[in-house]
Design a protein around this motif. Sequence first.
Motif, PDB file in Angstrom:
ATOM      1  N   THR A  80       0.842  -1.207   0.000  1.00 16.10           N
ATOM      2  CA  THR A  80       0.000   0.000   0.000  1.00 16.10           C
ATOM      3  C   THR A  80       0.868   1.244   0.000  1.00 16.10           C
ATOM      4  OG1 THR A  80      -1.652   1.289   1.202  1.00 16.10           O
ATOM      5  CG2 THR A  80      -0.156   0.014   2.552  1.00 16.10           C
ATOM      6  N   ASP A  81       0.422   2.284  -0.705  1.00 19.11           N
ATOM      7  CA  ASP A  81       1.053   3.590  -0.477  1.00 19.11           C
ATOM      8  C   ASP A  81       0.576   4.058   0.890  1.00 19.11           C
ATOM      9  OD1 ASP A  81       2.508   4.386  -2.912  1.00 19.11           O
ATOM     10  OD2 ASP A  81       0.594   3.968  -3.850  1.00 19.11           O
ATOM     11  N   GLY A  82       1.306   4.737   1.657  1.00 22.27           N
ATOM     12  CA  GLY A  82       2.570   5.381   1.678  1.00 22.27           C
ATOM     13  C   GLY A  82       2.629   6.761   0.978  1.00 22.27           C
ATOM     14  N   ILE A  86      -2.508   5.369   4.792  1.00 20.34           N
ATOM     15  CA  ILE A  86      -2.750   4.128   4.054  1.00 20.34           C
ATOM     16  C   ILE A  86      -3.752   4.402   2.946  1.00 20.34           C
ATOM     17  CG2 ILE A  86      -3.406   1.694   4.278  1.00 20.34           C
ATOM     18  CD1 ILE A  86      -0.877   2.683   5.886  1.00 20.34           C
ATOM     19  N   ARG A  87      -3.300   4.188   1.737  1.00 19.17           N
ATOM     20  CA  ARG A  87      -4.083   4.538   0.547  1.00 19.17           C
ATOM     21  C   ARG A  87      -5.391   3.729   0.488  1.00 19.17           C
ATOM     22  NH1 ARG A  87      -1.536   4.917  -5.568  1.00 19.17           N
ATOM     23  NH2 ARG A  87      -3.514   5.121  -6.633  1.00 19.17           N
ATOM     24  N   PRO A  88      -6.466   4.353  -0.031  1.00 22.50           N
ATOM     25  CA  PRO A  88      -7.701   3.576  -0.175  1.00 22.50           C
ATOM     26  C   PRO A  88      -7.539   2.480  -1.224  1.00 22.50           C
ATOM     27  CG  PRO A  88      -7.940   5.754  -1.169  1.00 22.50           C
ATOM     28  CD  PRO A  88      -6.617   5.750  -0.455  1.00 22.50           C
ATOM     29  N   GLY A 156       8.133  18.380  -7.764  1.00 21.02           N
ATOM     30  CA  GLY A 156       6.754  18.249  -7.304  1.00 21.02           C
ATOM     31  C   GLY A 156       6.573  17.277  -6.164  1.00 21.02           C
ATOM     32  N   ARG A 157       7.570  16.445  -5.919  1.00 18.98           N
ATOM     33  CA  ARG A 157       7.392  15.413  -4.896  1.00 18.98           C
ATOM     34  C   ARG A 157       8.197  15.665  -3.638  1.00 18.98           C
ATOM     35  NH1 ARG A 157       6.728   9.154  -6.838  1.00 18.98           N
ATOM     36  NH2 ARG A 157       5.343   8.817  -5.089  1.00 18.98           N
ATOM     37  N   ASN A 158       8.773  16.851  -3.509  1.00 21.74           N
ATOM     38  CA  ASN A 158       9.581  17.109  -2.312  1.00 21.74           C
ATOM     39  C   ASN A 158       8.790  16.905  -1.025  1.00 21.74           C
ATOM     40  OD1 ASN A 158      12.105  17.680  -3.370  1.00 21.74           O
ATOM     41  ND2 ASN A 158      11.654  19.840  -3.694  1.00 21.74           N
ATOM     42  N   VAL A 189      11.561   1.633   1.153  1.00 22.52           N
ATOM     43  CA  VAL A 189      12.179   2.955   1.127  1.00 22.52           C
ATOM     44  C   VAL A 189      12.325   3.398  -0.328  1.00 22.52           C
ATOM     45  CG1 VAL A 189      14.119   4.333   1.948  1.00 22.52           C
ATOM     46  CG2 VAL A 189      13.479   2.258   3.169  1.00 22.52           C
ATOM     47  N   LYS A 190      11.879   4.623  -0.617  1.00 26.71           N
ATOM     48  CA  LYS A 190      11.863   5.021  -2.019  1.00 26.71           C
ATOM     49  C   LYS A 190      12.401   6.430  -2.205  1.00 26.71           C
ATOM     50  CE  LYS A 190       6.910   6.177  -1.974  1.00 26.71           C
ATOM     51  NZ  LYS A 190       5.577   5.649  -2.297  1.00 26.71           N
ATOM     52  N   HIS A 191      12.774   6.818  -3.415  1.00 23.58           N
ATOM     53  CA  HIS A 191      12.863   6.041  -4.650  1.00 23.58           C
ATOM     54  C   HIS A 191      14.342   5.946  -4.947  1.00 23.58           C
ATOM     55  CE1 HIS A 191       8.956   8.157  -4.698  1.00 23.58           C
ATOM     56  NE2 HIS A 191       8.506   7.022  -5.175  1.00 23.58           N
ATOM     57  N   TYR A 192      14.877   4.755  -4.840  1.00 29.75           N
ATOM     58  CA  TYR A 192      16.313   4.517  -4.883  1.00 29.75           C
ATOM     59  C   TYR A 192      16.787   4.417  -6.331  1.00 29.75           C
ATOM     60  CZ  TYR A 192      20.754   2.193  -3.892  1.00 29.75           C
ATOM     61  OH  TYR A 192      22.081   1.868  -3.815  1.00 29.75           O
ATOM     62  N   ALA A 236      13.967   3.521  -8.408  1.00 32.13           N
ATOM     63  CA  ALA A 236      13.402   4.755  -8.950  1.00 32.13           C
ATOM     64  C   ALA A 236      13.111   4.590 -10.440  1.00 32.13           C
ATOM     65  CB  ALA A 236      14.381   5.903  -8.720  1.00 32.13           C
ATOM     66  N   TYR A 237      12.389   5.567 -10.999  1.00 33.21           N
ATOM     67  CA  TYR A 237      12.041   5.524 -12.416  1.00 33.21           C
ATOM     68  C   TYR A 237      13.206   5.914 -13.334  1.00 33.21           C
ATOM     69  CZ  TYR A 237       6.951   5.189 -11.643  1.00 33.21           C
ATOM     70  OH  TYR A 237       5.682   4.788 -11.327  1.00 33.21           O
ATOM     71  N   ASN A 238      14.014   6.867 -12.864  1.00 35.86           N
ATOM     72  CA  ASN A 238      15.016   7.481 -13.734  1.00 35.86           C
ATOM     73  C   ASN A 238      16.154   6.515 -14.070  1.00 35.86           C
ATOM     74  OD1 ASN A 238      15.172   8.333 -10.735  1.00 35.86           O
ATOM     75  ND2 ASN A 238      17.286   8.152 -11.396  1.00 35.86           N
ATOM     76  N   SER A 268      10.250  -2.915  -7.896  1.00 31.73           N
ATOM     77  CA  SER A 268      10.298  -1.868  -8.930  1.00 31.73           C
ATOM     78  C   SER A 268       9.250  -0.820  -8.610  1.00 31.73           C
ATOM     79  CB  SER A 268       9.986  -2.460 -10.302  1.00 31.73           C
ATOM     80  OG  SER A 268       8.621  -2.803 -10.388  1.00 31.73           O
ATOM     81  N   ASP A 269       9.540   0.440  -8.938  1.00 29.26           N
ATOM     82  CA  ASP A 269       8.448   1.403  -8.899  1.00 29.26           C
ATOM     83  C   ASP A 269       7.456   0.961  -9.974  1.00 29.26           C
ATOM     84  OD1 ASP A 269       6.732   3.446  -8.429  1.00 29.26           O
ATOM     85  OD2 ASP A 269       8.206   5.056  -8.567  1.00 29.26           O
ATOM     86  N   TRP A 270       6.216   1.409  -9.831  1.00 29.36           N
ATOM     87  CA  TRP A 270       5.137   0.912 -10.692  1.00 29.36           C
ATOM     88  C   TRP A 270       5.384   1.326 -12.156  1.00 29.36           C
ATOM     89  CZ3 TRP A 270       5.178  -0.671  -6.170  1.00 29.36           C
ATOM     90  CH2 TRP A 270       4.148  -1.401  -5.582  1.00 29.36           C
ATOM     91  N   CYS A 488       2.937  17.909  -6.397  1.00 24.22           N
ATOM     92  CA  CYS A 488       2.215  16.771  -6.971  1.00 24.22           C
ATOM     93  C   CYS A 488       3.149  15.869  -7.777  1.00 24.22           C
ATOM     94  CB  CYS A 488       1.109  17.301  -7.879  1.00 24.22           C
ATOM     95  SG  CYS A 488       0.069  16.003  -8.537  1.00 24.22           S
ATOM     96  N   GLU A 489       2.936  14.576  -7.614  1.00 22.11           N
ATOM     97  CA  GLU A 489       3.701  13.585  -8.363  1.00 22.11           C
ATOM     98  C   GLU A 489       3.504  13.755  -9.870  1.00 22.11           C
ATOM     99  OE1 GLU A 489       2.854   9.651  -6.930  1.00 22.11           O
ATOM    100  OE2 GLU A 489       3.598   8.711  -8.752  1.00 22.11           O
ATOM    101  N   ASP A 490       4.511  13.373 -10.608  1.00 26.33           N
ATOM    102  CA  ASP A 490       4.457  13.314 -12.067  1.00 26.33           C
ATOM    103  C   ASP A 490       4.563  14.668 -12.750  1.00 26.33           C
ATOM    104  OD1 ASP A 490       4.584  11.784 -14.280  1.00 26.33           O
ATOM    105  OD2 ASP A 490       2.426  11.568 -14.555  1.00 26.33           O
TER     106      ASP A 490
HETATM  107  C1  BGC Z   1       5.050   6.076  -7.440  1.00 29.27           C
HETATM  108  C2  BGC Z   1       5.394   5.287  -6.191  1.00 29.27           C
HETATM  109  C3  BGC Z   1       4.148   4.597  -5.690  1.00 29.27           C
HETATM  110  C4  BGC Z   1       3.617   3.704  -6.785  1.00 29.27           C
HETATM  111  C5  BGC Z   1       2.374   2.929  -6.397  1.00 29.27           C
HETATM  112  C6  BGC Z   1       4.352   5.227  -8.480  1.00 29.27           C
HETATM  113  O1  BGC Z   1       3.882   6.005  -9.506  1.00 29.27           O
HETATM  114  O2  BGC Z   1       6.220   6.644  -7.972  1.00 29.27           O
HETATM  115  O3  BGC Z   1       5.938   6.125  -5.212  1.00 29.27           O
HETATM  116  O4  BGC Z   1       4.429   3.892  -4.520  1.00 29.27           O
HETATM  117  O5  BGC Z   1       3.285   4.511  -7.900  1.00 29.27           O
HETATM  118  O6  BGC Z   1       1.285   3.757  -6.267  1.00 29.27           O
END
Ligand code: BGC
Length: 740
Positions: A80-82, A86-88, A156-158, A189-192, A236-238, A268-270, A488-490
């Motif tokens: 679960t995120d995190g 706890i993400r729905p 955006g994710r700081n 632990v992310k995002h390595y 991490a993605y990069n 892996s990140d998603w 915001c992410e992304d």
């Molecule tokens: C994010 C991760 C997150 C995963 C699952 C990805 O897009 O970078 O931090 O845990 O999605 O939601």
Amino acid sequence: MKNTARLIAILSLSASVASCCQAPKSEGPVYLDDSQPIEARVEDALSRMTLEEKVKVIHAQSKFSSAGVPRLGIPELWTTDGPHGIRPEVLWDEWDQAGWTNDSCVAFPALTCLAATWNEDMSALYGKSIGEEARFREKDILLGPGVNIYRTPLNGRNFEYMGEDPYLASKMVVPYVQEVQKNGVAVCVKHYALNNQESKRHEYDAVVDDRTLYEIYLPAFKAAVQEGGAWSIMGAYNFYKGQHACHNEYLLNDILKGEWGFDGVVISDWGGTHETDQAITNGLDLEFGTWTDGLTMGATNGYDAYYLADPYLEKLRNGTASEDVLNDKVRRVLRLMFRTAMNNDKPAGSMCSPEHYDAARKIAGEGIVLLKNDNDVLPIDLSSAGKIAVIGENAIKMMTVGGGSSSLKVQHECTPLEGLIAAAGDRIVYERGYVGDVSGSYNGVVTGQDLSESRSEEQLIADAVALAKTADAVIFVGGLNKASHQDCEDSDRYHLELPYAQDKVIEALAEANPNLAVVIISGNAVAMPWIDNVNAVVEGWYIGSQMGHALADVLFGKVNPSGKLPFTFPAKLEDNGAHALNAYDPADLSVEYKEGIYVGYRWAEKQNIKPLFAFGHGLSYTDFTYGDAECAKASVKAGSNVIVSVDVTNSGKVAGKEVVQLYIGDDESSVDRPVKELKGFRKISLEPGETKTVTFTIEPDMLKYFDAAKHEWVLENGKFTAYVGSASDDIRTTVQFEVR
Ligand code: BGC
């Protein structure tokens, strides 16, 4: 005969002693016997699995789960995120909400706020509380915490991370990890590693020299692994050195599993996995989120097509991939299962408990940072204050939703306005002031708020000013929010400035009423062109469920602020190293970290730039006086500890907490080093007039730099200075010592 009888008696005695002291021998297989050491269980389970079963457990079976081995009674793993709630639940194979009615959580403060507490006890409380929520929801892996270093204020994710300093982030991450895992829930632990921006996050290659990598970007991950004992880590993605971080020979095989001896699972990140061969050989253990074609497109239930699914099985069957490498991945996954899903000793956990709400409020209270407080505008004295004008969209906007994968569905969220009204009643009057982001639906979670507004910008300002003129005190609550290109992410922010013409509103309010306190809700530094005209400024972060109450606690003086900035607020973007050197461009596919180790205050101090607010800055409603720092021995042999102590006194009128900070500068280094670097901090609580002695032990490792050519940490003899103070730019006392 006699002897034989005695021998039989001794044997039967020792047998009965043994039987009363040992756990009864398990009848079943070793892997199901939790009295056996985990490694024995891992080997036993592994020996019973077919090739197909092994491959099944190393990739996802749904958006957030991976398969177990039903034949052997080995359960699924649920993630679960995190990282701050706890993400729905989402659907099995879709990002859409599953629509459960029992998946609301407590939102804890975002990790910038946790880092701003500079209090390891708060980190432990955080880890315990969120770990209990994860456990209650039957999750095995919590996708957090995040410790990517704050390189640019545009990232955006700081808000999901712990600031710009490797020492602070390292110290703060460890208790979080340990306490979460006491619940039988693994952290991830992310995002390595080197995921320091969101722009082009799947495509950019981070070009970083080794010294910078080891001194700045890796320490918090290393601490989470070696001191925290993290059971999993997220790639991490990069790219780094031309390979995706999720299957990266250097980061995963050489450093994480090699140098650091990590025995957990690399997840892996998603959508962060990109090809089978590298995924096999370069350190990835468990693949998530790929679907069949990137992150969101492709055939339904495409999990068998994952890089570590059928394509891998094919290679194993035709002999082009070795089962030994597969076994290493499976061992790690099994180890994690025995630590989590198959750990029979784990507690039951709890969700939305009064203790969790209290924890969220307490952590927030210690993380909120009082940036400026001229003329003692704060705290607002409720025993004498009449009308209090609250202005700004962020006073009414739900901030626990949005921002990407950390978005939450909360049981309760107390907005700033609600919290202020709860504390001050009908003395509070509200005006909108500006319109920012009125959308109420993010990541499938709908806030239910109607923030639509028909007044023009001019009218909104005029109405806010009219109200401010009639009030005894004015609280402006603005900042950023969780929409795209904000926090915001992304996506990254476009600029350092506040959005939605808020600067105009603040200038107008400052002119209307000098008793103005500006509260910034953000996970990032913002420019404050109006700073000279505003007496009080507070950094309020994203605090979560208890936002309003925690802000009211500080603004009305129930809590004396003690937060300190975990990152620098530059006056302008060009005062940040990455931007000064044009080493951040959202369109770049190759991001060269040209500023090297000079991140945050390291850059500002090297260039002699006065920041708007410095790293470690944060005021209190009381004053602290520092005595002279003393060094137990002014000269020590290389390899010995150095002890520095200082007396700190609360010289003001109210009780308060101070973060005593220790920075070290190498005065005689043969290589270029920062003016000084954080190497210790202690949060102490002092009654008025009380003095405490704070003692720091400086270990030899803390004095070293990373020699890239030798690939080792080096301690040089010579003179060092210990700087002790209340902020990186507020050093109260120094003492020099020598290493011989
Ligand atoms: C994010 C991760 C997150 C995963 C699952 C990805 O897009 O970078 O931090 O845990 O999605 O939601």
